[in-house]
Design an enzyme around this catalytic site. Structure first.
Site, PDB file in Angstrom:
ATOM      1  N   GLU A  79       0.860  -1.177   0.000  1.00  0.00           N
ATOM      2  CA  GLU A  79       0.000   0.000   0.000  1.00  0.00           C
ATOM      3  C   GLU A  79       0.900   1.232   0.000  1.00  0.00           C
ATOM      4  O   GLU A  79       1.807   1.326   0.818  1.00  0.00           O
ATOM      5  CB  GLU A  79      -0.898   0.004   1.236  1.00  0.00           C
ATOM      6  CG  GLU A  79      -1.886   1.149   1.256  1.00  0.00           C
ATOM      7  CD  GLU A  79      -2.767   1.149   2.496  1.00  0.00           C
ATOM      8  OE1 GLU A  79      -3.553   2.090   2.662  1.00  0.00           O
ATOM      9  OE2 GLU A  79      -2.649   0.197   3.296  1.00  0.00           O
TER      10      GLU A  79
ATOM     11  N   ARG B 212       6.366 -13.168   9.024  1.00  0.00           N
ATOM     12  CA  ARG B 212       6.932 -11.865   8.742  1.00  0.00           C
ATOM     13  C   ARG B 212       8.324 -11.777   9.350  1.00  0.00           C
ATOM     14  O   ARG B 212       8.702 -12.585  10.196  1.00  0.00           O
ATOM     15  CB  ARG B 212       6.040 -10.748   9.292  1.00  0.00           C
ATOM     16  CG  ARG B 212       5.927 -10.739  10.806  1.00  0.00           C
ATOM     17  CD  ARG B 212       4.864  -9.751  11.271  1.00  0.00           C
ATOM     18  NE  ARG B 212       5.139  -8.420  10.789  1.00  0.00           N
ATOM     19  CZ  ARG B 212       4.254  -7.433  10.809  1.00  0.00           C
ATOM     20  NH1 ARG B 212       3.032  -7.652  11.285  1.00  0.00           N
ATOM     21  NH2 ARG B 212       4.568  -6.236  10.365  1.00  0.00           N
TER      22      ARG B 212
ATOM     23  N   LYS C 229       5.124   0.793  11.551  1.00  0.00           N
ATOM     24  CA  LYS C 229       5.015   2.071  10.837  1.00  0.00           C
ATOM     25  C   LYS C 229       4.790   3.222  11.813  1.00  0.00           C
ATOM     26  O   LYS C 229       5.358   4.303  11.660  1.00  0.00           O
ATOM     27  CB  LYS C 229       3.886   1.991   9.818  1.00  0.00           C
ATOM     28  CG  LYS C 229       3.815   3.173   8.872  1.00  0.00           C
ATOM     29  CD  LYS C 229       2.737   2.948   7.817  1.00  0.00           C
ATOM     30  CE  LYS C 229       3.046   1.758   6.950  1.00  0.00           C
ATOM     31  NZ  LYS C 229       2.036   1.547   5.887  1.00  0.00           N
TER      32      LYS C 229
END
Length: 896
Positions: free
Chosen positions: A110, A359, A369
């Site tokens: 994204e 991950r 983030k």
């Protein structure tokens, strides 16, 4: 190596179709710089997928009939359940004769932020899987999932594309079939965007309304949370769940036309409010957002949710394997639910399959983030590309090669369990790549002037020196020599100054470099001796050394009848040198998991993560290379982008450094990428009055050798192993293994405050070999820097050394090595006629573990019962501060 889970729903089938010699500024030939950059960026295609056969490749192979290529040829281990997992996973997949290919993956970030090292794993994995199946026309798409205009920006779009191009640098790009493709990067075809499919996604929503699978709801967000239920209680159906199809279509059309304010209505899938999976409890699939989109402008005021748009975009593009991280595992039923229905509606021609993998989590950093934004906004770092940041723009600016990032991802692999990966593994990968590709150079970080009193002022002599000891194709560099040179301050120990007084007027044990009245060799040049010290009148610190040069010792020559000078140091001639700025970066955080104990991750920031050095002296070839690189960057095109950090060096005995993007022709700046070896958390090395030295050079080679031209000796394997004295505090049987014992061992470990730490646990195969009463309170030799290993459920954090007669099983006779009782616990042992040991912080990489294997093969007990290290026909005793290590009776035996 890559392990994951694939959906086992039998109703889903996998049938997806294809959707010069000119001279630059500073005088360096650009041809030579091109060779250096070629060494730094050219990676064979095989390096793009250096993985072992794994769960996902097995699934794809068995379900499609296409054999992967380029995988490592490794044997199956007892812990490798790849075959069983893959077999059970494909039982429900359709026969491979139905597969229509090509095998297609995608990387779909994204565009609402900068990519970081976690994304690097996803990029590397998706591209690598596609390359492994190029026999099946494998391909990887680049797609931007731009469904949230609130947080997305064109700046992020361009940054993401640049990062993906960089991380795949040196690998063969995927080639599209159509001639009109505007090739933008290593991916297949053009950059794709979810916004390209907004109309089709809208049509899919209309289809769901018509089939009774979606409805327009007017519950508020808070009311939806209340109606949703919990993990233990079912949810409640919305009062508007049973609107008529006609009413839903009308409301949805008005939503699209902008007739309602944000939040007034939302389109929800009609699935099951009692589902144990919260994601299936009538999830929102469209919401109203009156905001301009960075790609579509004001064309839309309703936008699809990611969980709805993602499977549709995958299906439109013909993605066969939608590889994503584990947090999407619970979302897979909704992914499949959506994909099944759009396929049935004939809006797409295939149904992709979602597979999840773990991950990437790294110790000593943060990848959230939110936390990264806080670091930038609160000025803990200088920006998103601060070289201490885990963003790809940050590690690129620091000088981390893309090949090192890919190597790190390959070595980490993929599993179903999230884990915290040690940062040192990535640093080891950087060292491995940089050691191979970086030219060597002299750089003096803390300069001390040396004047050669018997050298003519106007005379200069040039030495031709290899740019790289193992890459002759890089040619030579010219290193000038003259009357005045600079050496590292740490290479001179001032016996008569403050550091000498603090050390009792003695040099540190094992110090082989320059002393007052002593000799040292200037690498590639001459032997000099220190005759006079010029001091600062206020601090009494040396500011200049007046030395004598011995002409007969040129280029490594030792005159017949004279003793060889052991110390070898680097130097830079003063009048031809260049002054540069060096940014010595270290880890941004001082603990493995920032915020875990402190409660606030910023409290754990390492305040010493950056040291700025303004007076670093480098040899002229470095400055010429840097100026040429700056000139090339200014002339380069965006299609063939060059980065300052592609110019890297090994500054000898200091570390690996890269040119920083802030460099100008008048101010060259170099970033330290990584030290020559892992020194994180290690005590300061011996040197000037206890002051920490720059990390010393370590080679990956097995044995010390003399190099031509007076090259410094390579750090021997034996000196990298931490052999220490310890005491067994208690010993007893292992609760689950008859052949093992468990000991508590005092190895003299201390924390940063100098306080004794808890004893270590050792699991050893000594059951029945030595009575327990002879183990307790016994002095032993132990290895303390091997990677901890679990042995039948108990973690062993050290290893005992013992002599053995070499027999097997019950016939073997074993004796522990004897250590004099007066030797303190924790004392680092040494080898006779060898410099003091400088052990690695931890021998845990594959290459480092081989160091111990090589050392162990050379440990023997001699005919006198003394423990020795036997290398190249030389026998070196293993010594403590009060005498040798011995055994009682097992003479001429092996040690292990």
């Amino acid at each position: 190596f890559f392990a994951s889970v694939i959906d086992r729903t039998p109703s889903i089938t996998m049938m997806c179709g294809s959707a010069t010699a000119a001279t630059a500024a500073g005088g360096l030939p650009t041809m030579m710089l091109g060779l250096i950059l070629l060494a730094a960026t050219s990676v064979p295609l095989a390096d793009g997928f250096a993985y072992a056969p794994n769960f996902i490749t097995k699934i794809i192979e068995q379900s499609t009939g296409i054999t992967p290529v380029g995988l490592l040829d490794v044997g199956q281990t007892n812990n490798d359940n790849t075959e069983d997992e893959a077999t059970s996973s494909v039982e429900a997949i359709a026969d491979n004769s139905d597969f229509q290919g090509p095998i297609t993956t995608r990387f779909p970030p994204e565009p609402n932020g900068y990519l970081h090292l976690g994304h690097a794993k996803a990029v590397s994995f998706n591209f690598a899987v596609a390359r492994a199946f190029q026999g099946g026309n494998g391909r990887c798409h680049m797609r931007l999932d731009d469904t949230n205009p609130t947080k997305e920006d064109e700046e992020y779009v361009q940054s993401i594309l640049e990062d993906v191009r960089w991380i795949q640098q040196g690998l063969e790009p995927f080639t599209a079939d159509d001639d009109d493709t505007d090739k933008e990067g290593p991916w297949y075809g053009n950059v794709r965007k979810t916004s390209d499919y907004f109309q089709l996604i809208y049509d899919a929503a209309v289809y769901l309304i018509k089939t009774g699978d979606a409805f327009v709801d007017e519950l508020t967000a808070e009311e939806m949370r209340e109606y949703r239920g919990t993990l233990t209680e079912p949810g409640k159906e919305s009062p508007w769940r049973d609107r008529s199809v006609e009413e839903n279509l009308t409301l949805f059309e008005k939503m699209k036309n902008g007739e309602f304010e944000n939040g007034r209505y939302a389109l929800r899938a009609k699935i099951d409010m009692s589902s144990p999976n919260l994601n299936m409890r009538d999830p929102v699939i469209y919401r109203i957002k009156h905001e301009s989109h960075q790609a579509t402008g004001d064309d839309w005021c309703i936008y699809p949710m990611y969980d709805f748009s993602h499977p549709i975009a995958d299906a439109v593009e013909g993605i066969t394997h939608s590889l994503c991280t584990l947090e999407f595992e619970d979302h897979r039923p909704l992914y499949d639910w959506t994909a099944e229905r759009v396929l049935k509606a004939d809006l797409v021609s295939c149904q992709p399959r979602q597979i999840e993998f773990s991950r990437l989590n790294l110790k000593y950093t943060v990848l959230s983030k939110r936390k990264l934004i806080k670091l930038v906004e609160d000025k803990y770092v200088t920006g998103w590309d601060d070289p201490r940041m885990p963003t790809l723009s940050g590690v690129r600016r620091r000088g981390m090669p893309p090949a090192a990032i890919r190597l790190f991802c390959e070595r980490m692999g993929i599993s179903k369990s999230d884990s915290n990966i040690d940062f040192t593994i990535m640093e080891d990968c950087a060292r491995e790549v940089l050691d191979d590709e970086s030219p060597r150079a002299f750089a003096i970080l803390d300069p001390l002037k040396v004047t050669i009193k018997n050298w003519d002022d106007s005379t200069k002599e040039d030495f031709g020196v290899p740019r790289h000891p193992k890459k002759n194709e890089l040619g030579e560099r010219t290193v000038p020599f003259g009357k005045n040179v600079y050496i590292e301050r740490s290479d001179f120990f001032d016996l008569e100054g403050p550091e000498g007084l603090s050390n009792g007027g003695r040099a540190p044990k094992g110090f082989k470099r320059l002393l007052p009245g002593g000799k040292v060799r200037l690498k590639y040049a001459y032997v000099i001796s220190c005759d006079e010290i010029v001091r600062d009148p206020e601090t009494n610190e040396p500011t200049e050394l007046v030395c004598t040069l011995y002409p007969e010792t040129r280029a490594g020559v030792t005159p017949e009848g004279e003793a060889r000078v052991k110390g070898i140091i680097q130097w830079v001639e003063a009048s031809t040198s260049a002054k540069v700025q060096v940014m010595q970066y270290d880890r941004l955080f001082k603990v493995e998991e920032p915020g875990k104990d402190s409660g606030e991750f910023t409290d754990d920031i390492n305040t010493e993560s950056l040291k700025i050095m303004n007076d670093v002296i480098v040899e002229p070839s470095v400055a010429m290379d840097a100026l040429s690189m700056i000139d090339r960057i200014q002339k380069s095109s965006t299609e063939d982008k060059l980065y300052h950090s592609a110019l890297t060096y090994q500054f000898e005995r200091s570390g690996y450094f890269a040119l920083d993007s802030s460099s100008t022709e008048k101010n060259l700046v170099f970033n330290r990428v990584v030290t020559l070896r892992d020194t994180w958390g290690a005590p300061p090395a011996g040197g000037r009055g206890g002051k920490a030295e720059q990390p010393k050079q370590k080679s990956q080679q097995a044995n010390p050798r003399k190099q031509g031209g007076g090259q410094a000796p390579i750090l021997e394997d034996a000196r990298r192993v931490a052999l220490r004295a310890g005491t067994i505090l208690e010993a007893g049987p292992h609760p689950e293994a008859d052949s093992l014992i468990v000991c508590k061992l005092d190895c003299g470990d201390k924390n940063e405050a100098g306080e004794a730490e808890e004893s270590r646990t050792v699991v050893a195969g000594l059951a029945g070999k030595i009575p327990y009463e002879k183990l307790t309170n016994r002095k032993v030799v132990c290895i303390t820097n091997l990677k901890p290993a679990k042995m039948r459920g108990i973690e062993s954090t050290a290893m005992l050394l013992a002599a053995s007669d070499g027999k097997e099983g019950d016939d073997e006779t074993v004796e522990l090595l004897d250590v004099p009782d007066s030797v303190p616990n924790g004392e680092l042992l040494s080898f006779e006629n060898m410099d003091p040991c400088e052990p690695d912080g931890m021998l845990k990489s594959k290459g480092a573990l081989k160091v111990w294997d090589r050392v162990k093969s050379k440990l023997k007990v001699n005919e006198n019962g003394e423990a020795t290290y036997q290398d190249d026909d030389t026998e070196r005793k293993l010594l403590t501060s009060v005498g040798p290590i011995t055994v009682e009776s097992l003479k001429e035996s092996i040690i292990g």
